[in-house]
Design an enzyme around this catalytic site. Structure first.
Site, PDB file in Angstrom:
ATOM      1  N   ASP A  87      -1.019  -7.482  -5.266  1.00 19.56           N
ATOM      2  CA  ASP A  87      -2.335  -7.489  -4.622  1.00 19.56           C
ATOM      3  C   ASP A  87      -2.198  -8.290  -3.335  1.00 19.56           C
ATOM      4  O   ASP A  87      -1.978  -9.504  -3.377  1.00 19.56           O
ATOM      5  CB  ASP A  87      -3.350  -8.151  -5.569  1.00 19.56           C
ATOM      6  CG  ASP A  87      -4.750  -8.180  -4.961  1.00 19.56           C
ATOM      7  OD1 ASP A  87      -4.905  -7.785  -3.787  1.00 19.56           O
ATOM      8  OD2 ASP A  87      -5.678  -8.592  -5.679  1.00 19.56           O
ATOM      9  N   TYR A 106     -15.238  -0.071   9.066  1.00 19.33           N
ATOM     10  CA  TYR A 106     -13.797   0.215   9.162  1.00 19.33           C
ATOM     11  C   TYR A 106     -13.320   0.070  10.608  1.00 19.33           C
ATOM     12  O   TYR A 106     -12.331  -0.599  10.893  1.00 19.33           O
ATOM     13  CB  TYR A 106     -13.572   1.642   8.646  1.00 19.33           C
ATOM     14  CG  TYR A 106     -12.174   2.195   8.782  1.00 19.33           C
ATOM     15  CD1 TYR A 106     -11.113   1.652   8.072  1.00 19.33           C
ATOM     16  CD2 TYR A 106     -11.927   3.322   9.591  1.00 19.33           C
ATOM     17  CE1 TYR A 106      -9.842   2.199   8.187  1.00 19.33           C
ATOM     18  CE2 TYR A 106     -10.672   3.869   9.697  1.00 19.33           C
ATOM     19  CZ  TYR A 106      -9.625   3.305   8.987  1.00 19.33           C
ATOM     20  OH  TYR A 106      -8.373   3.843   9.097  1.00 19.33           O
ATOM     21  N   GLY A 158      -0.224   5.052  -1.161  1.00 17.94           N
ATOM     22  CA  GLY A 158      -1.300   5.768  -0.493  1.00 17.94           C
ATOM     23  C   GLY A 158      -0.805   6.985   0.267  1.00 17.94           C
ATOM     24  O   GLY A 158       0.381   7.350   0.206  1.00 17.94           O
ATOM     25  N   GLY A 218       0.855  -1.206   0.000  1.00 18.16           N
ATOM     26  CA  GLY A 218       0.000   0.000   0.000  1.00 18.16           C
ATOM     27  C   GLY A 218       0.880   1.242   0.000  1.00 18.16           C
ATOM     28  O   GLY A 218       0.530   2.272   0.583  1.00 18.16           O
ATOM     29  N   LYS A 275     -10.754  -2.637  12.237  1.00 17.81           N
ATOM     30  CA  LYS A 275      -9.528  -2.226  12.936  1.00 17.81           C
ATOM     31  C   LYS A 275      -9.477  -2.860  14.324  1.00 17.81           C
ATOM     32  O   LYS A 275      -8.422  -3.304  14.777  1.00 17.81           O
ATOM     33  CB  LYS A 275      -9.452  -0.698  13.044  1.00 17.81           C
ATOM     34  CG  LYS A 275      -9.154   0.002  11.730  1.00 17.81           C
ATOM     35  CD  LYS A 275      -7.775  -0.365  11.212  1.00 17.81           C
ATOM     36  CE  LYS A 275      -7.421   0.322   9.912  1.00 17.81           C
ATOM     37  NZ  LYS A 275      -6.196  -0.189   9.295  1.00 17.81           N
TER      38      LYS A 275
HETATM   39  P1  NAD Z   1      -4.752   5.093   1.353  1.00 15.67           P
HETATM   40  O1  NAD Z   1      -6.120   4.687   0.941  1.00 15.67           O
HETATM   41  O2  NAD Z   1      -4.272   6.448   1.006  1.00 15.67           O
HETATM   42  O3  NAD Z   1      -3.690   4.044   0.813  1.00 15.67           O
HETATM   43  C1  NAD Z   1      -3.913   2.675   0.795  1.00 15.67           C
HETATM   44  C2  NAD Z   1      -3.126   2.088  -0.356  1.00 15.67           C
HETATM   45  O4  NAD Z   1      -3.376   0.669  -0.387  1.00 15.67           O
HETATM   46  C3  NAD Z   1      -3.568   2.632  -1.733  1.00 15.67           C
HETATM   47  O5  NAD Z   1      -2.437   3.110  -2.441  1.00 15.67           O
HETATM   48  C4  NAD Z   1      -4.195   1.448  -2.419  1.00 15.67           C
HETATM   49  O6  NAD Z   1      -3.973   1.401  -3.816  1.00 15.67           O
HETATM   50  C5  NAD Z   1      -3.485   0.275  -1.732  1.00 15.67           C
HETATM   51  N1  NAD Z   1      -4.255  -0.961  -1.814  1.00 15.67           N
HETATM   52  C6  NAD Z   1      -5.603  -1.112  -1.729  1.00 15.67           C
HETATM   53  N2  NAD Z   1      -5.937  -2.398  -1.915  1.00 15.67           N
HETATM   54  C7  NAD Z   1      -4.788  -3.085  -2.112  1.00 15.67           C
HETATM   55  C8  NAD Z   1      -4.476  -4.433  -2.356  1.00 15.67           C
HETATM   56  N3  NAD Z   1      -5.440  -5.355  -2.461  1.00 15.67           N
HETATM   57  N4  NAD Z   1      -3.180  -4.793  -2.504  1.00 15.67           N
HETATM   58  C9  NAD Z   1      -2.201  -3.856  -2.419  1.00 15.67           C
HETATM   59  N5  NAD Z   1      -2.423  -2.551  -2.190  1.00 15.67           N
HETATM   60  C10 NAD Z   1      -3.715  -2.167  -2.048  1.00 15.67           C
HETATM   61  O7  NAD Z   1      -4.661   4.852   2.936  1.00 15.67           O
HETATM   62  P2  NAD Z   1      -3.706   5.586   3.988  1.00 15.67           P
HETATM   63  O8  NAD Z   1      -4.380   6.798   4.430  1.00 15.67           O
HETATM   64  O9  NAD Z   1      -2.323   5.664   3.444  1.00 15.67           O
HETATM   65  O10 NAD Z   1      -3.786   4.546   5.188  1.00 15.67           O
HETATM   66  C11 NAD Z   1      -2.833   3.522   5.367  1.00 15.67           C
HETATM   67  C12 NAD Z   1      -3.205   2.757   6.619  1.00 15.67           C
HETATM   68  O11 NAD Z   1      -3.245   3.647   7.734  1.00 15.67           O
HETATM   69  C13 NAD Z   1      -4.586   2.096   6.578  1.00 15.67           C
HETATM   70  O12 NAD Z   1      -4.566   0.893   7.296  1.00 15.67           O
HETATM   71  C14 NAD Z   1      -5.460   3.086   7.301  1.00 15.67           C
HETATM   72  O13 NAD Z   1      -6.574   2.466   7.884  1.00 15.67           O
HETATM   73  C15 NAD Z   1      -4.507   3.586   8.368  1.00 15.67           C
HETATM   74  N6  NAD Z   1      -4.898   4.895   8.891  1.00 15.67           N
HETATM   75  C16 NAD Z   1      -4.866   6.001   8.099  1.00 15.67           C
HETATM   76  C17 NAD Z   1      -5.258   7.243   8.608  1.00 15.67           C
HETATM   77  C18 NAD Z   1      -5.222   8.488   7.785  1.00 15.67           C
HETATM   78  O14 NAD Z   1      -5.701   9.534   8.245  1.00 15.67           O
HETATM   79  N7  NAD Z   1      -4.679   8.453   6.564  1.00 15.67           N
HETATM   80  C19 NAD Z   1      -5.678   7.335   9.942  1.00 15.67           C
HETATM   81  C20 NAD Z   1      -5.760   6.169  10.713  1.00 15.67           C
HETATM   82  C21 NAD Z   1      -5.334   4.956  10.181  1.00 15.67           C
HETATM   83  C1  AKB Z   2     -10.576   8.023   8.393  1.00 21.08           C
HETATM   84  O1  AKB Z   2     -11.090   9.152   8.540  1.00 21.08           O
HETATM   85  O2  AKB Z   2     -11.201   7.021   8.040  1.00 21.08           O
HETATM   86  C2  AKB Z   2      -9.109   7.881   8.728  1.00 21.08           C
HETATM   87  C3  AKB Z   2      -8.961   7.407  10.121  1.00 21.08           C
HETATM   88  C4  AKB Z   2      -9.075   8.356  11.231  1.00 21.08           C
HETATM   89  O3  AKB Z   2      -8.755   6.232  10.330  1.00 21.08           O
HETATM   90  N1  AKB Z   2      -8.441   9.102   8.490  1.00 21.08           N
END
Ligand code: NAD
Ligand code: AKB
Length: 327
Positions: free
Chosen positions: A54, A144, A13, A10, A148
């Site tokens: 994937d 979600y 992202g 991932g 988690k």
């Molecule tokens: P994002 O959606 O920006 O990135 C996720 C990435 O995973 C994407 O690039 C997507 O293409 C890739 N992906 C999706 N399905 C896939 C698969 N089957 N195989 C391989 N790659 C795949 O998410 P993010 O914001 O970078 O979040 C990353 C992690 O952090 C997640 O677990 C999210 O729950 C957690 N998180 C994020 C936030 C936030 O504010 N961004 C907050 C709390 C937790």
């Molecule tokens: C969301 O809003 O879903 C994320 C998170 C707090 O996990 N940024």
């Protein structure tokens, strides 16, 4: 000493791009393999190896872990809160199966460390709203959040049952300018900067007084690296650590932006994401992380806003140039 070989899943992202770049800075470009379903992110190009992967394809993942002699896995692939509510089955399936695939392969191949992020979304309306503690009532109302919370217990299980060194943080909403957020409820706090700089106005999908815990990406990346580098004996939480930096409402961040862009205007049209936001705590108690591995944030609302406005402007200009909007 065995050199670390890290697989980031991932990697294209919102967090993945910046975390991969930081891990490459620390461990060397060739030691950090970036992987994603998407095309390689522009910022990652030329900084280290990239594989199309994937995570749901367990065999393909297993082959990569063996082929690359992977010693650490960072699993970032997930469907976030707002997108998850549109397709709950898909969110559950990706968020759970990706983690189980990684944990199983890590155990089989004796991968030394696994990182998997959780979220403040584990908390629900029955959790304390202010300074929500590490150990409390946890009854999430989004798919979600459910995924988690279940994932946290799988991490804990693999640690206690198989001795796998899996570590986790409950990130708050993350604010960044290098890569766009991917379908969360807290995404408004990034969108507001794009719209402020492009149009000097923002129509917010949350109510003006909706307080949520937030963190600037440099703090989140540092927290992740610090947790992963902490001595194993100091890690007392094997589900996922609460971490915090700042809490604000849309009207507060709007007022902060207005200090720098005086004509800026914010309006409010709450949608289905309001219910999600209202189910989460307004602020988080992260004392255990502070005690265990000395977590301390560097950015507050004012510091983050100055930085975002400074760096997002060139990021928007570059994006517009790429899309042919500006010459
Ligand atoms: P994002 O959606 O920006 O990135 C996720 C990435 O995973 C994407 O690039 C997507 O293409 C890739 N992906 C999706 N399905 C896939 C698969 N089957 N195989 C391989 N790659 C795949 O998410 P993010 O914001 O970078 O979040 C990353 C992690 O952090 C997640 O677990 C999210 O729950 C957690 N998180 C994020 C936030 C936030 O504010 N961004 C907050 C709390 C937790
Ligand atoms: C969301 O809003 O879903 C994320 C998170 C707090 O996990 N940024």
């Amino acid at each position: 000493m065995i050199k670390e070989k890290i697989l980031v899943i991932g990697a294209c992202g919102q967090i993945g791009v910046e975390l991969t770049l930081e891990l490459r800075r620390i461990y060397g470009g060739s030691q950090v393999v970036a992987s994603d379903l998407r095309e390689e992110n522009e910022l990652l190009k030329g900084t280290g190896p990239y594989v199309s992967l994937d995570v749901m394809n367990k065999e393909m993942l297993h082959v990569q872990v063996i082929r690359q002699n992977v010693t650490q896995i960072y699993l970032l692939a997930a469907i976030l809160s707002a997108t998850g509510e549109k397709n709950p089955n898909l969110a559950w399936s990706l968020n759970m199966q990706s983690l189980l695939n990684v944990l199983e392969i890590a155990r089989d191949e004796q991968v030394k460390k696994v990182y998997w992020p959780s979220s403040i979304a584990v908390f629900g309306p029955t959790s304390p709203r202010v300074l929500c503690p590490q150990h409390t009532i946890i009854e999430p109302i989004t798919v979600y959040g459910i995924s988690k919370y279940a994932g946290e217990f799988w991490c804990n299980y693999y640690h206690h049952r198989y001795g796998l060194d899996v570590r986790s943080l409950r990130y708050p909403g993350l604010i960044s300018y290098k890569s766009e957020p991917g379908g969360g409820t807290t995404d408004y706090a990034v969108e507001i900067f794009y719209d402020a700089l492009s149009e000097n106005r923002y129509d917010c999908f949350l109510k003006e007084d909706t307080f949520l815990p937030m963190m600037y990406m440099p703090d989140a990346i540092r927290a992740t690296v610090e947790l992963m580098e902490a001595e194993e004996k100091n890690i007392t939480v094997r589900t996922s650590y609460n971490i915090a930096a700042m809490s604000f409402s849309p009207s507060e961040i709007g007022a902060e932006i207005k200090k720098h862009l005086p004509g800026f205007e914010i309006t409010y049209q709450p949608d289905y994401r309001q219910t999600i936001a209202e189910s989460w705590p307004q602020s988080i108690d992260d004392r255990i992380a502070r005690n265990d591995w000395h977590w301390k944030p560097a950015y507050d609302l004012a510091g983050m806003t100055v930085d975002m406005l400074k760096y997002m402007k060139p990021a928007i200009e570059a994006r517009n140039r790429k899309n042919g909007k500006v010459h």
